[in-house]
Design a protein around this motif. Structure first.
Motif, PDB file in Angstrom:
ATOM      1  N   PRO A 116       0.822  -1.221   0.000  1.00 43.28           N
ATOM      2  CA  PRO A 116       0.000   0.000   0.000  1.00 43.28           C
ATOM      3  C   PRO A 116       0.852   1.264   0.000  1.00 43.28           C
ATOM      4  CG  PRO A 116      -0.834  -1.596   1.583  1.00 43.28           C
ATOM      5  CD  PRO A 116       0.485  -2.123   1.110  1.00 43.28           C
ATOM      6  N   LEU A 117       2.003   1.205   0.662  1.00 43.98           N
ATOM      7  CA  LEU A 117       2.873   2.384   0.720  1.00 43.98           C
ATOM      8  C   LEU A 117       3.416   2.719  -0.665  1.00 43.98           C
ATOM      9  CD1 LEU A 117       4.031   4.405   2.760  1.00 43.98           C
ATOM     10  CD2 LEU A 117       5.975   2.866   3.085  1.00 43.98           C
ATOM     11  N   ARG A 118       3.829   1.697  -1.410  1.00 38.64           N
ATOM     12  CA  ARG A 118       4.321   1.948  -2.766  1.00 38.64           C
ATOM     13  C   ARG A 118       3.187   2.357  -3.694  1.00 38.64           C
ATOM     14  NH1 ARG A 118       8.702  -1.905  -5.379  1.00 38.64           N
ATOM     15  NH2 ARG A 118       9.917  -0.595  -3.964  1.00 38.64           N
ATOM     16  N   LEU A 119       2.030   1.735  -3.552  1.00 39.08           N
ATOM     17  CA  LEU A 119       0.897   2.094  -4.401  1.00 39.08           C
ATOM     18  C   LEU A 119       0.480   3.545  -4.185  1.00 39.08           C
ATOM     19  CD1 LEU A 119      -1.305  -1.129  -4.120  1.00 39.08           C
ATOM     20  CD2 LEU A 119      -0.097  -0.295  -6.151  1.00 39.08           C
ATOM     21  N   ALA A 120       0.562   4.018  -2.932  1.00 36.52           N
ATOM     22  CA  ALA A 120       0.203   5.413  -2.648  1.00 36.52           C
ATOM     23  C   ALA A 120       1.131   6.367  -3.396  1.00 36.52           C
ATOM     24  CB  ALA A 120       0.265   5.659  -1.147  1.00 36.52           C
ATOM     25  N   ARG A 121       2.400   6.008  -3.451  1.00 36.82           N
ATOM     26  CA  ARG A 121       3.359   6.856  -4.182  1.00 36.82           C
ATOM     27  C   ARG A 121       3.104   6.781  -5.690  1.00 36.82           C
ATOM     28  NH1 ARG A 121       8.099   5.622  -6.645  1.00 36.82           N
ATOM     29  NH2 ARG A 121       8.318   3.595  -5.603  1.00 36.82           N
ATOM     30  N   ARG A 122       2.942   5.570  -6.208  1.00 33.74           N
ATOM     31  CA  ARG A 122       2.750   5.406  -7.649  1.00 33.74           C
ATOM     32  C   ARG A 122       1.440   6.036  -8.120  1.00 33.74           C
ATOM     33  NH1 ARG A 122       5.583   1.358 -10.319  1.00 33.74           N
ATOM     34  NH2 ARG A 122       3.705   0.636 -11.377  1.00 33.74           N
ATOM     35  N   HIS A 123       0.433   6.046  -7.253  1.00 30.29           N
ATOM     36  CA  HIS A 123      -0.837   6.677  -7.609  1.00 30.29           C
ATOM     37  C   HIS A 123      -0.651   8.165  -7.899  1.00 30.29           C
ATOM     38  CE1 HIS A 123      -5.167   7.336  -7.697  1.00 30.29           C
ATOM     39  NE2 HIS A 123      -5.020   8.316  -6.819  1.00 30.29           N
ATOM     40  N   ARG A 124       0.332   8.768  -7.240  1.00 30.88           N
ATOM     41  CA  ARG A 124       0.614  10.193  -7.463  1.00 30.88           C
ATOM     42  C   ARG A 124       1.703  10.424  -8.502  1.00 30.88           C
ATOM     43  NH1 ARG A 124      -0.327  13.624  -2.047  1.00 30.88           N
ATOM     44  NH2 ARG A 124      -2.043  12.411  -1.164  1.00 30.88           N
ATOM     45  N   ASN A 125       2.234   9.343  -9.057  1.00 26.65           N
ATOM     46  CA  ASN A 125       3.323   9.437 -10.031  1.00 26.65           C
ATOM     47  C   ASN A 125       4.545  10.154  -9.454  1.00 26.65           C
ATOM     48  OD1 ASN A 125       1.974   8.124 -12.199  1.00 26.65           O
ATOM     49  ND2 ASN A 125       0.820  10.002 -12.603  1.00 26.65           N
ATOM     50  N   TRP A 126       4.829   9.888  -8.187  1.00 31.94           N
ATOM     51  CA  TRP A 126       5.969  10.490  -7.522  1.00 31.94           C
ATOM     52  C   TRP A 126       7.158   9.543  -7.534  1.00 31.94           C
ATOM     53  CZ3 TRP A 126       3.740  12.919  -2.351  1.00 31.94           C
ATOM     54  CH2 TRP A 126       2.995  14.057  -2.675  1.00 31.94           C
ATOM     55  N   THR A 127       8.334  10.107  -7.623  1.00 34.08           N
ATOM     56  CA  THR A 127       9.556   9.323  -7.467  1.00 34.08           C
ATOM     57  C   THR A 127       9.869   9.176  -5.982  1.00 34.08           C
ATOM     58  OG1 THR A 127      10.988  11.280  -7.493  1.00 34.08           O
ATOM     59  CG2 THR A 127      10.476  10.247  -9.635  1.00 34.08           C
ATOM     60  N   LEU A 128      10.785   8.254  -5.673  1.00 33.90           N
ATOM     61  CA  LEU A 128      11.235   8.118  -4.287  1.00 33.90           C
ATOM     62  C   LEU A 128      11.810   9.433  -3.782  1.00 33.90           C
ATOM     63  CD1 LEU A 128      12.965   4.636  -4.577  1.00 33.90           C
ATOM     64  CD2 LEU A 128      10.925   5.121  -3.222  1.00 33.90           C
ATOM     65  N   GLU A 129      12.593  10.097  -4.629  1.00 34.74           N
ATOM     66  CA  GLU A 129      13.227  11.355  -4.230  1.00 34.74           C
ATOM     67  C   GLU A 129      12.184  12.425  -3.921  1.00 34.74           C
ATOM     68  OE1 GLU A 129      14.078   9.493  -6.774  1.00 34.74           O
ATOM     69  OE2 GLU A 129      16.078   8.803  -6.149  1.00 34.74           O
ATOM     70  N   ARG A 130      11.079  12.427  -4.676  1.00 40.02           N
ATOM     71  CA  ARG A 130      10.016  13.410  -4.417  1.00 40.02           C
ATOM     72  C   ARG A 130       9.409  13.172  -3.031  1.00 40.02           C
ATOM     73  NH1 ARG A 130       5.647  16.267  -6.852  1.00 40.02           N
ATOM     74  NH2 ARG A 130       4.541  17.196  -5.081  1.00 40.02           N
TER      75      ARG A 130
END
Length: 286
Positions: free
Chosen positions: A34-48
């Motif tokens: 879920p943590l990775r999906l939350a980031r990918r849903h926003r199209n954010w990079t790890l650095e962002r």
């Protein structure tokens, strides 16, 4: 028709003969957390996301690699960073961190029962404390992490330098919390740069990391030395208020490695002191 039964319905025919059609399951990648999906849903990079955490907390020790480990579930996110990520993503912790908490009742990097099973030893008296700290330095084979700005014992500092001289692959993190209190510590930092070049990647990695936490409100003063197998954390003196002679010896590798990770996170959020110019510019408090 012969078939292999499985829960999933992803199949691939591997034999097209009418009497020998066999279907096998095509391996699928593990479900994303879920943590990775939350980031990918926003199209954010790890650095962002790291930048978002820094902005939310006013600075942090989080790195892209640490965030990735949180997403994979190989590291557990502490309460402070959980609160920040919940605020950033607008989701509750039981959703974002379900993959980390399955079968794990506590948030601590070192579970409470580990501490009970492996009690710490109080070391009292300057000579005993010094000997314990020297033993920790001597035990380091892969990692040596030291945090604090009050070191002034020449024998202890010389031991650190000798270990780094003998073990070229040993990775050393040295994080000050505020400027050095004594000139001997500042001189030690200069000698570390003589021994190691932080920019060197001969062994495929940086083997010397020097930094200083400048904001002692956000990151209060603390003192410890840790290898991958044991650690000493200094505590208020049990003999006199003015003494610096008491510590706790942690002999369990899990506890020691947790402190190494503590130092690495501090370093990530520190002002870097990896040039002679940066070290020479440091004031000495006494």
């Amino acid at each position: 028709m012969d078939t292999v039964t499985a829960d999933r319905q992803d199949w691939q025919e591997i034999d097209n003969r009418p009497d020998r059609r066999v279907r096998v399951e095509v391996p699928t990648s593990p479900a994303e957390s879920p943590l990775r999906l939350a980031r990918r849903h926003r199209n954010w990079t790890l650095e962002r996301v790291v930048n978002e955490i820094d902005s939310h907390l006013g600075g942090s020790g989080v790195t892209a690699s640490l965030l990735s480990a949180w997403e994979r579930g190989t590291r557990r996110t502490s309460a402070r960073y959980r609160a920040a990520l919940c605020a950033i993503y607008g989701q509750p912790p039981e959703t974002l961190f379900a993959h980390q908490d399955q079968g794990r009742p506590t948030l601590a990097l070192v579970d409470a029962d580990q501490g009970l099973m492996n009690p710490a030893q109080v070391v009292c008296g300057f000579e005993h404390l010094q000997a314990a700290m020297v033993r920790v330095v001597g035990s380091a084979m892969a990692s040596l992490a030291i945090v604090g700005s009050r070191s002034r014992d020449l024998a202890y500092l010389a031991t650190i330098e000798e270990v780094l001289r003998m073990q070229r692959r040993l990775v050393h993190w040295r994080v000050l919390v505020g400027p050095p209190h004594r000139q001997v510590l500042k001189d030690h930092l200069v000698r570390l740069l003589d021994l190691r070049d932080p920019a060197d990647r001969t062994y495929g990695m940086q083997t010397l990391h020097l930094g200083m936490m400048e904001d002692q409100i956000r990151e209060p003063e603390r003192f410890f030395v840790a290898s991958e197998s044991q650690a000493v954390v200094t505590i208020p003196s049990l003999t006199a208020a003015s003494n610096f002679d008491t510590g706790i010896l942690l002999a369990h590798p899990l506890q020691a490695r947790a402190l190494v990770e503590h130092a690495k996170q501090l370093y990530a959020g520190s002002a870097k002191l990896e040039t002679l110019t940066a070290i020479e510019a440091l004031p000495v408090l006494r």
